[in-house]
Design an enzyme around this catalytic site. Structure first.
Site, PDB file in Angstrom:
ATOM      1  N   ARG A 275      47.324  44.618  36.282  1.00  0.00           N
ATOM      2  CA  ARG A 275      46.170  44.764  35.361  1.00  0.00           C
ATOM      3  C   ARG A 275      44.696  45.455  36.034  1.00  0.00           C
ATOM      4  NH1 ARG A 275      41.689  40.594  34.564  1.00  0.00           N
ATOM      5  NH2 ARG A 275      40.570  41.561  32.758  1.00  0.00           N
TER       6      ARG A 275
ATOM      7  N   HIS B  87      35.297  46.413  32.105  1.00  0.00           N
ATOM      8  CA  HIS B  87      35.093  45.610  33.120  1.00  0.00           C
ATOM      9  C   HIS B  87      33.729  45.558  33.942  1.00  0.00           C
ATOM     10  CE1 HIS B  87      37.463  42.685  35.935  1.00  0.00           C
ATOM     11  NE2 HIS B  87      36.303  42.742  36.405  1.00  0.00           N
TER      12      HIS B  87
ATOM     13  N   GLU C 296      35.800  39.419  30.248  1.00  0.00           N
ATOM     14  CA  GLU C 296      34.675  38.468  30.613  1.00  0.00           C
ATOM     15  C   GLU C 296      33.224  38.779  29.906  1.00  0.00           C
ATOM     16  OE1 GLU C 296      34.305  37.669  34.796  1.00  0.00           O
ATOM     17  OE2 GLU C 296      36.455  36.739  34.744  1.00  0.00           O
TER      18      GLU C 296
ATOM     19  N   ASN D  75      40.445  33.966  32.117  1.00  0.00           N
ATOM     20  CA  ASN D  75      40.533  34.069  33.570  1.00  0.00           C
ATOM     21  C   ASN D  75      39.697  32.363  33.841  1.00  0.00           C
ATOM     22  OD1 ASN D  75      40.890  36.555  33.459  1.00  0.00           O
ATOM     23  ND2 ASN D  75      38.953  37.502  33.958  1.00  0.00           N
TER      24      ASN D  75
ATOM     25  N   TYR E 130      38.547  30.008  37.361  1.00  0.00           N
ATOM     26  CA  TYR E 130      38.329  29.856  38.763  1.00  0.00           C
ATOM     27  C   TYR E 130      37.809  28.415  38.948  1.00  0.00           C
ATOM     28  CZ  TYR E 130      38.669  34.789  39.191  1.00  0.00           C
ATOM     29  OH  TYR E 130      39.225  36.189  39.256  1.00  0.00           O
TER      30      TYR E 130
ATOM     31  N   GLU F 237      43.455  36.239  35.162  1.00  0.00           N
ATOM     32  CA  GLU F 237      42.668  36.058  36.673  1.00  0.00           C
ATOM     33  C   GLU F 237      42.703  34.747  36.863  1.00  0.00           C
ATOM     34  OE1 GLU F 237      38.821  37.902  37.244  1.00  0.00           O
ATOM     35  OE2 GLU F 237      39.095  39.439  36.103  1.00  0.00           O
TER      36      GLU F 237
HETATM   37  O1  IFM Z   1      35.653  40.040  41.014  1.00  0.00           O
HETATM   38  C1  IFM Z   1      35.679  39.136  39.631  1.00  0.00           C
HETATM   39  C2  IFM Z   1      35.985  39.879  38.720  1.00  0.00           C
HETATM   40  O2  IFM Z   1      35.568  41.226  38.449  1.00  0.00           O
HETATM   41  C3  IFM Z   1      35.918  39.117  37.335  1.00  0.00           C
HETATM   42  N1  IFM Z   1      36.298  38.067  37.240  1.00  0.00           N
HETATM   43  C4  IFM Z   1      35.838  37.163  38.388  1.00  0.00           C
HETATM   44  C5  IFM Z   1      36.077  37.855  39.748  1.00  0.00           C
HETATM   45  C6  IFM Z   1      35.639  36.933  40.999  1.00  0.00           C
HETATM   46  O3  IFM Z   1      34.226  36.785  40.903  1.00  0.00           O
END
Ligand code: IFM
Length: 447
Positions: free
Chosen positions: A82, A125, A170, A294, A296, A355
């Protein structure tokens, strides 16, 4: 030796494994072949905005080193890659398509196809051309139409070779970090700005979907949204969690599924809501083939004592959980819960984790990076995806963030998310233990 077999036991054999990057974070060559400034070039030049005054140069010099980077993806055994397209490379001036800029991506996609790697392409992005920001950027409704024009040009050039199109990456970050809180480019602030940017971004998405479908009828078209799901500090805080989720993750998904922003927060923000036209609901609801997620970390949320705030969040260092090097709590259960919640709340199209990954305090020693924390992070999050699948969530693939260390926005080059270590002085790439863990797993799976 780190091993993924237990963590992936519940994933089907056709589950897609990929790696992800983004144009501004890896390409460099910010003024080559006709590319003009994006808002991030400008932001990097603004004193105090990016750690150590880092810029998009040379990043990973991927613009020149892409053949070896694609070889690396193939050697690691990933099914998909990606990447994102730089809008300022393709459309460096209003309405002008730059053939040289577009051609870079044609070569890249052909290079992927030749190596048997499925290309997934993100169109936005975070790197809006500066000329468009000068006309109001995402505060200007017209930007949505410029985006659709750009999407169509890229769609026609790359066509069905692209397996999956993510219109936006995002939009929460573009709108809130960039236009509400000012910590990302273009550095504007204010609630009304953040909400206007959000609406125009989602319009841009909705307008581009039919154009991409026409240009690439065999490709999948979707969007990537980020979620940091809320959890209550005490049962009394459940109401605050509802508001938190509505203002953050759901704010960007609900309009795509229903045509409307979550009413619980739209009411509270009535004074700051953007102009929404009657025709917008239909544009926002353009049918999608997939939803990119995405993930985290999570947020611990509680009621606020401050009458001006809708809720408070607990700083990650006070959660008691393990943190990554960027200060985010490691909370794999959040990914399982999120996927199940989205499935039951919205019945979305098939989901892909576009992600997931960790920034770690990596040390390169004797040509090796033993990134134990990252390996563990991936194992536990993949296991969480398996549990979500078992519970009924329709998840079809998973992309690691990121293929290699790169420019981490306001953190500059200080945070490393890569499976592959990058020495920014020599541009030497060194696969970390995490990359080898994936390579071993993918090799035996593909046997
Ligand atoms: O690096 C970023 C990415 O560009 C978008 N999502 C989160 C990642 C980590 O912060």
């Amino acid at each position: 030796m780190y091993d993924l077999s237990a963590a992936t036991a519940k994933l089907p054999s056709d589950f897609i494994f990929g790696v992800a990057t983004a144009a501004f974070q890896i390409e460099g060559a910010t003024h080559e072949d006709g590319r003009t400034d994006s808002i991030w070039d400008t932001f990097c030049r603004t004193p105090g905005k990016v750690k150590n005054g880092d810029t998009g140069e040379p990043a990973c010099d991927h613009y020149h080193r892409w053949p070896q980077d694609l070889d690396l993806i193939r050697e690691l055994g990933f099914d998909a890659y990606r990447l994102s397209v730089s809008w300022a490379r393709v459309m460096p001036e209003p309405g002008v398509i730059n053939a040289k800029g577009l051609d870079f991506y044609v070569r890249l996609i052909d290079g992927l196809c030749k190596r048997g790697i499925a290309p997934w392409v993100t169109l936005y992005h975070w790197d809006m051309p500066q000329w468009l920001e000068d006309r109001g950027g995402w505060l200007n409704r017209e930007s949505a139409w410029y985006f659709a024009q750009y999407a169509e040009a890229v769609g026609k050039a790359l066509g069905n070779k692209v397996a999956g199109w993510c219109t936006l990456n995002e939009p929460f970050c573009s709108a809130y970090l960039g236009y509400r809180w000012g910590i990302h480019a273009p550095g504007r602030t204010g609630l009304a700005n953040g909400l206007a940017a959000a609406h125009h971004l989602l319009l841009a998405h909705g307008l581009s979907v039919p154009r991409l479908r026409e240009a690439a009828p065999d490709s999948k078209v979707g969007i990537t949204l980020n979620f940091t799901p809320g959890y209550p500090v005490t049962p009394m805080d459940q109401g605050a969690v509802e508001v938190y989720n509505a203002e953050n993750g759901y704010w960007f998904l609900e309009p795509l599924m229903t045509g409307h922003y979550p009413s619980i927060v739209a009411k509270l923000h009535a004074h700051a809501m953007p102009r929404i036209l009657a025709e917008d609901a239909a544009i926002l609801q353009a049918p999608l083939d997939f939803l990119g997620i995405n993930y985290y970390s999570r947020a611990l949320v509680k009621q606020s004592q401050d009458p001006d705030k809708l809720y408070d969040t607990v700083p990650a260092e006070e959660t008691g959980g393990e943190l990554t090097d960027i200060g985010w709590e490691i909370y794999p259960t959040g990914l399982r819960d999120l996927l199940l919640d989205l499935q039951s709340r919205y019945n979305p199209p098939p989901m892909y984790i576009t992600e997931n990954g960790a920034a770690c305090a990596d040390v390169l020693e004797n040509g090796e990076v033993q990134d134990e924390q990252r390996c563990r992070y991936y194992r536990h999050h993949l296991a969480a995806v398996g549990e979500a699948l078992e519970g009924g969530a329709d998840v079809r693939g998973y992309f690691c963030w990121s293929l290699m260390d790169n420019f981490e926005w306001a953190e500059g080059y200080s945070k490393r998310f890569g499976l592959v270590h990058v020495d920014y002085d020599t541009q030497l790439r060194t696969p970390k233990a995490s990359a080898q863990m994936f390579a071993r797993y993918l090799k035996q799976r593909n046997r």
